[in-house]
Design an enzyme around this catalytic site. Structure first.
Site, PDB file in Angstrom:
ATOM      1  N   TRP A 102       0.824  -1.207   0.000  1.00  0.00           N
ATOM      2  CA  TRP A 102       0.000   0.000   0.000  1.00  0.00           C
ATOM      3  C   TRP A 102       0.860   1.259   0.000  1.00  0.00           C
ATOM      4  O   TRP A 102       0.555   2.226  -0.696  1.00  0.00           O
ATOM      5  CB  TRP A 102      -1.000  -0.032   1.162  1.00  0.00           C
ATOM      6  CG  TRP A 102      -1.830  -1.275   1.096  1.00  0.00           C
ATOM      7  CD1 TRP A 102      -1.759  -2.355   1.926  1.00  0.00           C
ATOM      8  CD2 TRP A 102      -2.792  -1.613   0.077  1.00  0.00           C
ATOM      9  NE1 TRP A 102      -2.632  -3.333   1.498  1.00  0.00           N
ATOM     10  CE2 TRP A 102      -3.269  -2.909   0.370  1.00  0.00           C
ATOM     11  CE3 TRP A 102      -3.294  -0.955  -1.048  1.00  0.00           C
ATOM     12  CZ2 TRP A 102      -4.228  -3.557  -0.419  1.00  0.00           C
ATOM     13  CZ3 TRP A 102      -4.245  -1.586  -1.826  1.00  0.00           C
ATOM     14  CH2 TRP A 102      -4.699  -2.874  -1.509  1.00  0.00           C
ATOM     15  N   ASP A 171      -1.845   6.367   6.534  1.00  0.00           N
ATOM     16  CA  ASP A 171      -2.860   5.415   6.084  1.00  0.00           C
ATOM     17  C   ASP A 171      -3.069   4.437   7.237  1.00  0.00           C
ATOM     18  O   ASP A 171      -2.223   3.585   7.506  1.00  0.00           O
ATOM     19  CB  ASP A 171      -2.362   4.685   4.828  1.00  0.00           C
ATOM     20  CG  ASP A 171      -3.355   3.651   4.327  1.00  0.00           C
ATOM     21  OD1 ASP A 171      -4.396   3.426   4.986  1.00  0.00           O
ATOM     22  OD2 ASP A 171      -3.082   3.052   3.265  1.00  0.00           O
ATOM     23  N   LYS A 195     -12.370  -2.514   7.578  1.00  0.00           N
ATOM     24  CA  LYS A 195     -11.696  -3.380   8.547  1.00  0.00           C
ATOM     25  C   LYS A 195     -12.228  -3.051   9.949  1.00  0.00           C
ATOM     26  O   LYS A 195     -13.121  -3.722  10.436  1.00  0.00           O
ATOM     27  CB  LYS A 195     -10.192  -3.229   8.412  1.00  0.00           C
ATOM     28  CG  LYS A 195      -9.717  -3.722   7.024  1.00  0.00           C
ATOM     29  CD  LYS A 195      -8.421  -3.091   6.591  1.00  0.00           C
ATOM     30  CE  LYS A 195      -8.171  -3.138   5.108  1.00  0.00           C
ATOM     31  NZ  LYS A 195      -8.076  -4.440   4.467  1.00  0.00           N
TER      32      LYS A 195
END
Lengths: 359, 359
Positions: A102, A171, A195
């Site tokens: 990511w 993030d 999540k």
């Protein structure tokens, strides 16, 4: 009702009590005579949902009055593009730390926008199995970008780097709201909801007001954080259902005693699973010990030939979502807030039984 | 269960049978042992949902094999920005027709990107109460942008303009899937889902493959239609729940007999309501007769002093969402696919009773 033990990395398990609340009120939300998916986003019912969500984020993260809470679509991947567009002016530069898939995507996005940036640290040399230490940041960086938890590699920052007051842009998609934070170190926090914050379709963005106020107007309306701040994230129809579920999840976290309580349970869950793996003969963890994630526990079977049998047996025992990310293989147990310690113990017990069987 | 008659413009009423299906299976989708909001987007269960949705769109719109069906976040407003980024190269120009708020926003977005465009027709001179006719399009336009139905002003295109083979790019957010279309006239169709396609959080984009293939790479990943086409709209986690509801809604349309059947009912519903208004003494329609929308019926009370009483009485009679858009006032009954003729007749009956009472 035949529910399984769900260790998916995201979308992932939700607390059963939250699912039941959604189900029970689905035809008539809050006596409106409409489903939550049928009410206008301009209604007082939905306004109390979106404002309640903002208040809960502010309170749980102890943000005070220095931050704006926004709801943006497009997931964290859209943020990879929006960050440099919004936070950098011509000539400005940002620092990025590369800790996996990511982070790499976030770096590719700033690169493709032809902006200045420095990758000041990376753990690529070791297949991203650790979090870099003793990083030297650029003096002139406008922000430092990190990925607090690496869902795929199973690593996690356990303390924030000293950036010498350069704001951290983080993030936090896979560990947001799993522990208390020190808000003043951050310039911007973002997290896809699927999540620890509910269901996909909304990305939570928390931005420091001074950064927000310095954003220009030469950005498409829907890509400018100011649009969201000025319109209470309702310039156009927001993803109402995803925001509603986030509201329920945050309420559920509050009822559990807030982030300190949630953190204690998360640490305990991870310890139980890592201790078992470390003391086993057939399993091995993939992340370096001091960088291990307490959200995504990645491990391998020392004997690769047992992999298929392991998955088969897991499925038979109502365990799902345990396969590693398709890009790395192996196994991964995602044990987000919603997965309580009893479910982790159930998994450990299964892994122990499997070990006894194959040895 | 105290459900109301919901005439909201969007988010709007959903068919009760669809809501019940969501509710009934909410804790265990398709025997997965997980909620639809907990399953992985990479699972076979979700793949059958997303592929099924694409198939149904292709079949209902008779798209053949010339189009790609994509699912993008950010609503129609994000499309206003993505269209010129993706469809125009340096020097290219596009034609826009301005029929109200949403067209105006689309035009503002191409303007802010410093691209060439022509507003070839506008009904702004008459407060957007009609659809322009006999439009002269530019010879060199890459596309012609129209808004097929104007939710706020209550106008609708009842036939497509002759663009001399220039592909039409259409915002169909508020009348998509309410009548059959002639796909070959379109280059791109987009529609936020929260009216005729379910719930907010996803925007359906249908793009002709030749236009798709001509898109460059100098666009952020999440803003490039090619990313969605290449990754089956799952470059990152898609808005799974919104796509799932779209799938259910399209299934429901199929079961009703497809778009011709839906269109017949929609025409009939609108006739009932417009006929009543035209023959009433206290109500008056706001759109010109040949441009009237059969999705959003906008009307005024000739005596403005009755407005508050009308809303109060409507609420007492379990009628909701009947207020006009905050930018124009008056009243609006949104009668999308999900609102059957019995509900329209209930509204007409209420309006008739109100008229008798106040005369």
């Amino acid at each position: 009702m035949n529910r399984i033990y769900n260790f998916n990395a995201g979308p992932s398990a939700l607390p059963l009590e939250v699912l039941k609340e959604i189900q029970d009120s689905f035809l008539n939300f809050n006596n409106s005579g409409m489903s939550i998916v049928e009410i206008s986003h301009r209604s007082k019912e939905f306004e109390s949902v979106i404002n309640g969500t903002k208040e809960k984020v502010t309170k749980l993260f102890e943000l005070g009055s220095d931050f704006e809470v926004l709801f943006v679509q497009g997931g964290a991947s859209m943020q990879f593009a929006m960050l440099p567009m919004n936070l950098l002016k011509a000539g400005d530069s940002a620092d990025y730390v590369n800790t996996g898939t990511w982070s790499t995507k976030a770096i590719n996005e700033i690169k493709s926008q032809n902006r200045k940036f420095n990758v000041v640290a990376s753990s690529e040399d070791s297949n991203f199995s650790y979090i870099p230490k003793n990083i030297k940041f650029s003096d002139n960086a406008k922000y430092v970008h990190i990925t607090t938890n690496n869902t795929i590699k199973g690593t996690q920052w356990h303390s924030l780097p000293d950036t010498n007051n350069i704001p951290i842009v983080a993030d936090m998609s896979s560990d947001i709201m799993s522990y208390p934070i020190d808000a003043k170190k951050f310039g911007l926090i973002y997290a896809g909801a699927q999540k620890n914050l509910g269901v996909p379709g909304v990305c939570l963005v928390i931005i420091r007001k001074d950064l927000l106020n310095s954003i220009g107007d030469d950005i498409p309306v829907m890509l400018n954080y100011k649009t969201y701040a000025q319109k209470n994230s309702m310039y156009n129809t927001p993803p109402c259902f995803s925001i509603y579920v986030m509201w329920l999840i945050l309420k559920w976290i509050e009822e559990k005693g807030g982030l300190s309580a949630v953190y204690q349970e998360n640490k305990q869950k991870a310890e139980v699973l890592y201790d078992f793996i470390d003391n086993s003969s057939i399993y091995t963890g993939t992340a370096e010990k001091d960088s291990r994630s307490f959200m995504n526990v990645t491990f391998l079977l020392k004997d690769k030939n047992l992999e298929e049998k392991f998955i088969q047996e897991a499925t038979k025992n109502s365990i799902g979502g345990i396969k590693g990310h398709r890009s790395v293989g192996g196994f991964r147990a995602s044990i987000y807030n919603s997965t309580d310690i009893e479910k982790v113990k159930y998994l450990v017990n299964f892994m122990d039984e499997f070990q006894k069987k194959v040895k």
